[in-house]
Design a protein around this motif. Structure first.
Motif, short mmCIF file in Angstrom:
data_model
loop_
_atom_site.label_atom_id
_atom_site.label_comp_id
_atom_site.label_asym_id
_atom_site.label_seq_id
_atom_site.Cartn_x
_atom_site.Cartn_y
_atom_site.Cartn_z
N TYR A 217 40.65 73.86 25.78
CA TYR A 217 39.90 74.27 26.97
C TYR A 217 40.78 74.81 28.10
N TYR A 218 42.02 74.34 28.20
CA TYR A 218 42.82 74.65 29.39
C TYR A 218 44.26 75.07 29.03
N PRO A 219 44.45 76.11 28.23
CA PRO A 219 45.81 76.52 27.86
C PRO A 219 46.64 76.98 29.06
N ASN A 220 46.00 77.63 30.03
CA ASN A 220 46.74 78.08 31.21
C ASN A 220 47.22 76.90 32.05
N GLU A 221 46.35 75.90 32.20
CA GLU A 221 46.72 74.70 32.97
C GLU A 221 47.82 73.92 32.25
N LYS A 222 47.77 73.92 30.94
CA LYS A 222 48.82 73.24 30.17
C LYS A 222 50.18 73.86 30.49
N LYS A 223 50.23 75.19 30.53
CA LYS A 223 51.48 75.88 30.82
C LYS A 223 51.97 75.57 32.23
N ILE A 224 51.07 75.64 33.21
CA ILE A 224 51.46 75.48 34.61
C ILE A 224 51.89 74.05 34.93
N TYR A 225 51.09 73.08 34.51
CA TYR A 225 51.29 71.70 34.96
C TYR A 225 52.08 70.82 33.99
N PHE A 226 52.17 71.23 32.72
CA PHE A 226 52.85 70.40 31.74
C PHE A 226 54.14 71.03 31.20
N LEU A 227 54.08 72.30 30.82
CA LEU A 227 55.22 72.90 30.14
C LEU A 227 56.28 73.44 31.09
#
Length: 268
Positions: A217-227
């Protein structure tokens, strides 16, 4: 010392004990000394990356680290305010993951501490795990597909783990709150439930679940906040102190190590 076969062997000083209890106490101290040396070596030679000062610039989406030295804050525009939305929830979940990673690093280098000290860190670990569940429960109110699918799978896992460890009870009674209406047996059961195995079971479950949700659901948020926070910014210019925007824990930061003079504390 003479054995049954008639052979004799000299026992060096410090290796003869009058009782089993005395021998066990000696082994306990020896084992702790070895563990302490191992932790010191880890601290000096290979400390957990997440615990080190920000020697190189890094990206962070964690609002608690907004004004830290060498931190470049990056976040979507709809998370800067107080409005609750999916992106804001993901941001706070990432913040909570970072907090737990800090606790794990502390346990790695302080493993020689007495059990009470380690379980105190574990108790805060329980609070953070409960926070993740609360955040995911809010997310399901905003994402109906998630509420009907992955969230239901997680509830089954939570139910299974709660029957074994009762982390919600621990959070409510001795962690986030301190209640006095608990009997001695309950205190013992609570404290026994806080251990490496139980914490790792919950943590692994949440890591797997959140990663699955982010990818779907949130690939962009994964990149910004996790990766993005996991790697330093190569070639970026280090930022200086941010003045009164940030107050360090001890009121100063380590700003240099002149040759032969040790660490220098830079007071604000």
């Amino acid at each position: 010392m003479e054995f049954d076969n008639g052979k004799r062997q000299r026992i060096p000083n410090g290796q003869y004990f009058k009782s089993q209890v005395e021998a066990e106490q000696h082994c306990y101290r020896v084992a702790n000394d070895a563990w302490r040396r191992e932790c010191v070596n880890r601290l000096l030679n290979d400390p957990p990356e997440q615990l080190l000062p920000n020697f190189r610039p890094r990206i962070t989406g964690n609002p608690l680290r907004f004004a830290e030295r060498n931190m470049m804050f990056v976040a979507q525009s709809n998370v800067w305010g107080s409005e609750v939305n999916e992106q804001k929830i993901i941001q706070v979940i990432a913040m909570t993951f970072e907090d737990i990673e800090m606790l794990i690093g502390m346990l790695e280098i302080l493993a020689f501490m007495n059990d009470y000290a380690k379980k105190l860190i574990g108790k805060y670990f329980v609070v953070e795990l409960n926070s993740i569940f609360g955040l995911l429960s809010k997310l399901k109110d905003l994402n109906k597909e998630y509420a009907q699918l992955e969230y239901q799978d997680m509830l089954k896992e939570i139910d299974r783990l709660e029957k074994k460890y009762k982390f919600r009870f621990i959070r409510d009674k001795i962690a986030a709150h301190k209640d006095s209406n608990i009997d001695l047996k309950s205190y013992i059961n609570i404290w026994n439930a806080i251990n490496y195995i139980s914490l790792n079971e919950y943590w692994t479950m949440f890591v797997t679940h959140v990663d699955k949700v982010l990818m779907k659901y949130y690939p962009n948020e994964k990149k910004i906040y996790f990766l993005m926070r996991q790697q330093p910014l190569e070639g970026a210019i280090a930022t200086t102190s941010k003045g009164n925007e940030y107050i360090p824990f001890f009121g100063f930061e380590i700003i240099g190590c002149p040759q032969g003079r040790g660490l220098v504390a830079g007071h604000r």
